[in-house]
Design an enzyme around this catalytic site. Structure first.
Site, mmCIF file in Angstrom:
data_model
loop_
_atom_site.group_PDB
_atom_site.id
_atom_site.type_symbol
_atom_site.label_atom_id
_atom_site.label_comp_id
_atom_site.label_asym_id
_atom_site.label_seq_id
_atom_site.Cartn_x
_atom_site.Cartn_y
_atom_site.Cartn_z
ATOM 1 N N HIS A 230 0.823 -1.203 0.081
ATOM 2 C CA HIS A 230 -0.036 0.025 -0.079
ATOM 3 C C HIS A 230 0.934 1.140 -0.117
ATOM 4 O O HIS A 230 0.646 2.254 -0.754
ATOM 5 C CB HIS A 230 -0.944 0.066 1.230
ATOM 6 N N GLU A 231 2.008 1.353 0.921
ATOM 7 C CA GLU A 231 2.603 2.682 1.075
ATOM 8 C C GLU A 231 3.507 2.461 -0.181
ATOM 9 O O GLU A 231 3.768 3.844 -0.750
ATOM 10 C CB GLU A 231 3.544 2.439 2.283
ATOM 11 N N HIS B 130 1.681 4.172 -2.732
ATOM 12 C CA HIS B 130 1.704 5.721 -2.652
ATOM 13 C C HIS B 130 3.113 6.348 -3.309
ATOM 14 O O HIS B 130 2.966 7.466 -3.888
ATOM 15 C CB HIS B 130 1.589 6.142 -1.250
ATOM 16 N N HIS C 263 -5.666 6.915 -2.839
ATOM 17 C CA HIS C 263 -6.733 5.798 -2.267
ATOM 18 C C HIS C 263 -7.733 5.463 -3.325
ATOM 19 O O HIS C 263 -8.139 6.174 -3.946
ATOM 20 C CB HIS C 263 -7.376 6.476 -0.823
ATOM 21 N N CYS D 196 -9.042 -3.823 -3.031
ATOM 22 C CA CYS D 196 -7.757 -3.287 -3.713
ATOM 23 C C CYS D 196 -7.007 -2.862 -2.702
ATOM 24 O O CYS D 196 -7.380 -2.186 -1.617
ATOM 25 C CB CYS D 196 -8.126 -2.036 -4.550
ATOM 26 N N CYS E 128 -5.938 -3.167 -8.098
ATOM 27 C CA CYS E 128 -7.283 -3.432 -8.740
ATOM 28 C C CYS E 128 -6.893 -3.067 -10.361
ATOM 29 O O CYS E 128 -5.702 -2.147 -10.243
ATOM 30 C CB CYS E 128 -8.245 -2.716 -8.249
ATOM 31 N N CYS F 271 -5.725 0.857 -10.498
ATOM 32 C CA CYS F 271 -4.839 1.128 -9.862
ATOM 33 C C CYS F 271 -3.485 0.492 -10.744
ATOM 34 O O CYS F 271 -2.418 1.217 -10.517
ATOM 35 C CB CYS F 271 -4.745 0.775 -8.614
HETATM 36 ZN ZN LIG Z 1 -2.774 5.140 2.253
HETATM 37 ZN ZN LIG Z 2 -7.740 0.161 -6.679
#
Ligand SMILES: [Zn+2]
Ligand SMILES: [Zn+2]
Length: 173
Positions: free
Chosen positions: A129-130, A133, A139, A145, A164, A167
């Protein structure tokens, strides 16, 4: 592309290598484990008994090599950000640097029995996740996702360690 994993403070070698393997499977790129860096004491807030996440990110950025693309720090200390009681992790898009904490990913934190596999699953998700970014992704409204915002561990446990279809195309530097 190259991703470097750095432990901030002591993290078991086995955990680092498992996180490296799991994360590289998601991104399909080489990952290195860099030497451990001490947690910066100036990041500590005695009133909160927590460490300011952006201070850890700045330190990682300072120590970054010229050809490092993405850097993710992993620490056991509890992290916070202004206006948040805690953060699982934080990322800086500009420097492509991020940090996550294992502290609140551990079942023990909630007085539950130790579960290594669950902790590794959660940590992998937080790292992915990070890192998402650091690629500039925001987000995602899709709760499965990996870029969905985790308000709680239930959110983290529900989402999958993959991007997903919306993304995925954003994963380019
Ligand atoms: Zn985040
Ligand atoms: Zn996504």
């Amino acid at each position: 592309m190259r991703v470097n994993l750095v432990s901030l403070g002591d993290i078991a070698q086995d955990i680092m290598s498992q996180l490296k393997t799991r994360t590289s499977q998601v991104f399909g790129c080489p990952m290195n484990i860099e030497p451990t860096i001490a947690v910066p004491e100036h990041a500590y807030n005695a009133e909160r008994n927590q460490y300011l996440a952006t201070d850890l990110i700045s330190l990682l950025d300072e120590k970054k090599g010229e050809d490092d693309d993405l850097v993710i720090g992993i620490t056991e200390v509890d992290l916070y950000a202004p206006r948040f009681s805690f953060v699982f992790g934080q990322a800086d898009t500009l420097s492509h640097t991020a940090v996550i904490s294992l502290c609140r990913l551990r079942q023990e934190y909630y007085d539950l029995p130790h579960d290594e596999a669950l902790c590794l699953d959660r940590a992998t998700k937080e790292i992915v996740h990070e890192l998402g970014h650091t690629f500039g992704l925001g987000h995602c409204p899709n709760s499965r996702c990996i870029m969905h915002f985790s308000n709680s561990l239930a959110d983290t446990d529900y989402k999958e360690a993959i991007f997903c279809a919306k993304c995925q195309p954003g994963l380019q530097l």
